[in-house]
Design an enzyme around this catalytic site. Structure first.
Site, PDB file in Angstrom:
ATOM      1  N   ALA A 130       0.984  -1.115  -0.271  1.00  0.00           N
ATOM      2  CA  ALA A 130       0.074   0.017  -0.082  1.00  0.00           C
ATOM      3  C   ALA A 130       0.755   1.379   0.215  1.00  0.00           C
ATOM      4  O   ALA A 130      -0.081   2.383  -0.421  1.00  0.00           O
ATOM      5  CB  ALA A 130      -0.898   0.436   1.349  1.00  0.00           C
ATOM      6  N   ASN A 160      18.833  -3.575  25.653  1.00  0.00           N
ATOM      7  CA  ASN A 160      18.661  -1.868  24.969  1.00  0.00           C
ATOM      8  C   ASN A 160      19.976  -1.280  25.142  1.00  0.00           C
ATOM      9  O   ASN A 160      20.468  -0.283  23.708  1.00  0.00           O
ATOM     10  CB  ASN A 160      17.701  -1.250  24.610  1.00  0.00           C
ATOM     11  CG  ASN A 160      16.117  -1.804  24.701  1.00  0.00           C
ATOM     12  OD1 ASN A 160      16.212  -2.669  23.877  1.00  0.00           O
ATOM     13  ND2 ASN A 160      15.147  -1.554  25.463  1.00  0.00           N
ATOM     14  N   THR A 171       5.400 -12.249  14.856  1.00  0.00           N
ATOM     15  CA  THR A 171       6.021 -12.120  15.461  1.00  0.00           C
ATOM     16  C   THR A 171       6.093 -12.597  17.365  1.00  0.00           C
ATOM     17  O   THR A 171       5.399 -13.359  17.335  1.00  0.00           O
ATOM     18  CB  THR A 171       6.056 -10.352  16.341  1.00  0.00           C
ATOM     19  OG1 THR A 171       7.246  -9.531  17.489  1.00  0.00           O
ATOM     20  CG2 THR A 171       4.136  -9.953  16.706  1.00  0.00           C
ATOM     21  N   ASP A 172       7.276 -12.146  17.609  1.00  0.00           N
ATOM     22  CA  ASP A 172       7.992 -12.390  19.444  1.00  0.00           C
ATOM     23  C   ASP A 172       6.633 -11.992  19.929  1.00  0.00           C
ATOM     24  O   ASP A 172       6.373 -12.673  20.921  1.00  0.00           O
ATOM     25  CB  ASP A 172       8.403 -12.972  19.794  1.00  0.00           C
ATOM     26  CG  ASP A 172       9.696 -12.381  19.710  1.00  0.00           C
ATOM     27  OD1 ASP A 172       9.364 -10.506  19.203  1.00  0.00           O
ATOM     28  OD2 ASP A 172      10.909 -11.618  19.754  1.00  0.00           O
ATOM     29  N   GLU A 173       6.544 -10.804  19.927  1.00  0.00           N
ATOM     30  CA  GLU A 173       5.502  -9.732  21.053  1.00  0.00           C
ATOM     31  C   GLU A 173       4.601 -10.543  21.009  1.00  0.00           C
ATOM     32  O   GLU A 173       3.733 -10.006  22.079  1.00  0.00           O
ATOM     33  CB  GLU A 173       5.979  -8.638  20.111  1.00  0.00           C
ATOM     34  CG  GLU A 173       6.652  -8.218  19.957  1.00  0.00           C
ATOM     35  CD  GLU A 173       6.749  -6.381  20.323  1.00  0.00           C
ATOM     36  OE1 GLU A 173       6.072  -6.055  20.500  1.00  0.00           O
ATOM     37  OE2 GLU A 173       8.014  -6.019  19.767  1.00  0.00           O
ATOM     38  N   LYS A 215      -1.418  -8.497  16.151  1.00  0.00           N
ATOM     39  CA  LYS A 215      -0.786  -9.160  15.262  1.00  0.00           C
ATOM     40  C   LYS A 215      -1.217 -10.749  16.167  1.00  0.00           C
ATOM     41  O   LYS A 215      -1.402 -11.837  15.102  1.00  0.00           O
ATOM     42  CB  LYS A 215       1.187  -9.700  15.488  1.00  0.00           C
ATOM     43  CG  LYS A 215       1.765  -7.534  15.010  1.00  0.00           C
ATOM     44  CD  LYS A 215       1.012  -8.222  13.646  1.00  0.00           C
ATOM     45  CE  LYS A 215       2.379  -9.142  12.431  1.00  0.00           C
ATOM     46  NZ  LYS A 215       2.478  -9.041  11.183  1.00  0.00           N
ATOM     47  N   ASN A 261      14.312  -7.886  14.347  1.00  0.00           N
ATOM     48  CA  ASN A 261      15.267  -7.619  13.200  1.00  0.00           C
ATOM     49  C   ASN A 261      16.419  -6.798  13.464  1.00  0.00           C
ATOM     50  O   ASN A 261      15.279  -5.133  13.278  1.00  0.00           O
ATOM     51  CB  ASN A 261      14.323  -7.792  11.810  1.00  0.00           C
ATOM     52  CG  ASN A 261      13.798  -9.287  11.366  1.00  0.00           C
ATOM     53  OD1 ASN A 261      13.744 -10.182  10.518  1.00  0.00           O
ATOM     54  ND2 ASN A 261      13.639 -10.231  12.506  1.00  0.00           N
ATOM     55  N   GLY A 293       3.088  -0.123  28.954  1.00  0.00           N
ATOM     56  CA  GLY A 293       3.128  -1.344  28.758  1.00  0.00           C
ATOM     57  C   GLY A 293       4.754  -2.258  28.400  1.00  0.00           C
ATOM     58  O   GLY A 293       4.100  -2.960  28.046  1.00  0.00           O
ATOM     59  N   TYR A 295      -0.005  -3.060  19.322  1.00  0.00           N
ATOM     60  CA  TYR A 295       0.641  -3.998  17.752  1.00  0.00           C
ATOM     61  C   TYR A 295       0.419  -5.174  17.902  1.00  0.00           C
ATOM     62  O   TYR A 295      -0.155  -6.462  17.240  1.00  0.00           O
ATOM     63  CB  TYR A 295       1.842  -3.300  17.838  1.00  0.00           C
ATOM     64  CG  TYR A 295       2.783  -4.151  17.075  1.00  0.00           C
ATOM     65  CD1 TYR A 295       2.941  -3.636  16.084  1.00  0.00           C
ATOM     66  CD2 TYR A 295       3.919  -5.181  17.444  1.00  0.00           C
ATOM     67  CE1 TYR A 295       2.857  -5.220  15.038  1.00  0.00           C
ATOM     68  CE2 TYR A 295       4.647  -5.552  17.032  1.00  0.00           C
ATOM     69  CZ  TYR A 295       4.464  -5.377  15.265  1.00  0.00           C
ATOM     70  OH  TYR A 295       5.111  -7.259  14.317  1.00  0.00           O
TER      71      TYR A 295
END
Ligand code: NAD
Ligand code: DAU
Length: 356
Positions: free
Chosen positions: A33, A258, A133-135, A163, A189, A293, A159
């Site tokens: 899109a 992170n 996703t792993d989320e 998913k 990724n 969150g 999100y």
């Protein structure tokens, strides 16, 4: 052979096109899109019409998708198209519901209608691969075992909830209608062509522009980083040899906080693009308000795909991140055109303005 791949102007999809080009001679129909995350420059070098046909359109547009399926008779659909950024989903979840849930539903329905019309032979070969996703598994405590395919779903962001919803639809289309689906659940990724809203490209961009490097909360959240080409290789293996109805976890066995990721990027930049005497990019690190969150830790147990399909990542984090930082340094004009929005002007001129 032809394959319909959605979302190939985005980060992973465009890497899949480049990677696929080196592995097969298949024609890729790229349905995208061109939202803010879609950039045709990502696939511009792949302009052989016998190998790549770009179609601007929405996965939820059944008329368009039905036409593409009838015209090209792809052997498979690989669905990368999604709204993918957690922070954006917190500020405005609507597009996530529309694309990730409603869009996937419509794509499944188009696929099912097409699949039902195929000969028994083609029906048996057809695949619908959904990239997830792993989320969807939620968050882990420091000592918890890594996610396996048997972990219950516990999504925590708009999100990941969308998913998860799409994964459930895909699963149901297998169990109820027999559509030969495959689902992959991958960890974070990194690599070329990633939109500079995500941690690693954002840090590289801000570092080079003398801006703060924003670390959410205490920076001790852990992600399991995988070089994008290793993800693409895994998808092709699942497509070729995965068992319909099954899900496959994909991850790099590379858990890092992170803060450690940002330190690594800074130290590579310090070597490749030194700031001058006594100065380091580390000084730009700034701790900012945490993401609401915010999941504390993700980790993938990839034993199933390793054992059943023989997949192994080829890049270590050290080799992959070095390549990635070098790629961003070598492609400053790509980064600038994304940052300035110039890439969108060209797409709108070429294909007409579409709403995101
Ligand atoms: P991205 O945001 O970079 O790209 C998404 C692409 O999908 C863009 O080209 C966009 O234009 C297109 N798109 C969005 N909505 C569309 C619609 N309704 N119809 C057609 N095209 C549409 O995303 P990404 O990081 O490349 O992720 C690709 C897929 O992989 C997503 O499904 C994401 O959930 C999943 N995933 C991403 C990661 C990661 O670390 N980036 C990890 C695991 C799984
Ligand atoms: O785990 C797979 C997921 O990885 C994919 O499904 C998503 O599509 C992809 O966006 C990614 O989600 P994350 O939220 O983990 O990625 P992001 O790059 O946004 O953030 C990585 C971590 O870094 C996360 O803990 C939040 C933190 N972060 C992010 C940004 C953008 C910061 O500390 N500062 C930042 O400025």
């Amino acid at each position: 052979m032809t394959i319909l791949v959605t979302g190939c102007a985005g980060f992973i999809g465009s890497n899949y096109v480049h990677f696929g080009a080196s592995e097969t001679t298949e024609l890729i129909i790229n349905l995208d899109a061109l939202t803010y995350a879609g950039n045709l420059a990502n696939v511009a070098s792949f302009d052989d019409p016998t190998r790549h046909v770009f179609v601007r359109g929405n996965i939820g547009d059944r008329q368009l998708v039905n036409r593409l399926l009838a015209e090209y008779e792809p052997r498979a659909i690989v669905n990368f198209a999604a709204e993918s950024h957690v922070d954006r989903s917190i500020h405005g979840p609507d597009d996530f519901i529309q694309t990730n849930v409603v869009g996937t539903f419509n794509l499944l329905e188009s696929a099912r209608a097409h699949w039902l019309e195929l000969s028994e032979h083609k029906k048996a070969l057809f695949r619908f691969l959904h990239v997830s996703t792993d989320e969807v598994y939620g968050t882990l405590r420091p000592t918890d075992a890594a996610f396996t395919e048997k972990n219950p779903y516990a999504p925590n962001s708009p999100y990941s909830a969308t998913k998860a919803a799409s994964d459930h639809l895909v699963r149901a289309w297998f169990h109820t209608y027999g559509l030969p689906v495959l689902t992959t659940n991958c960890s974070n990724n990194y690599g070329p062509f990633q939109f500079p809203e995500k941690l690693i490209p954002l840090i590289i961009y801000n570092a080079l522009h003398g801006r703060p490097l924003p670390i959410y909360g205490d920076g001790q959240q852990v992600r399991d980083w995988l070089y994008v080409e290793d993800h693409c290789r895994a998808i092709n293996l699942v497509l070729a040899a995965g068992k319909p109805g099954e899900t496959y976890n994909i991850g790099g066995r590379n858990e890092m906080s992170n803060l450690d990721v940002v330190h690594t990027v800074c130290s590579i930049l310090d070597k490749l693009r030194p700031l001058g005497t006594g100065r380091t990019y580390l000084d730009q690190i700034t701790f900012v308000k945490d993401r609401p969150g915010h999941d504390r830790r993700y980790a993938i147990d990839a034993s199933k795909i390793e054992r059943e399909l023989g997949w192994r990542p080829r890049e270590t984090f050290q080799s992959g991140i070095r390549k990635t930082v070098q790629w961003y340094l070598d492609h400053q004009s790509w980064v600038e055109s994304v940052a300035s929005g110039a890439y969108r002007k060209w797409s709108d001129l070429q294909y007409g303005v579409m709403s995101d």
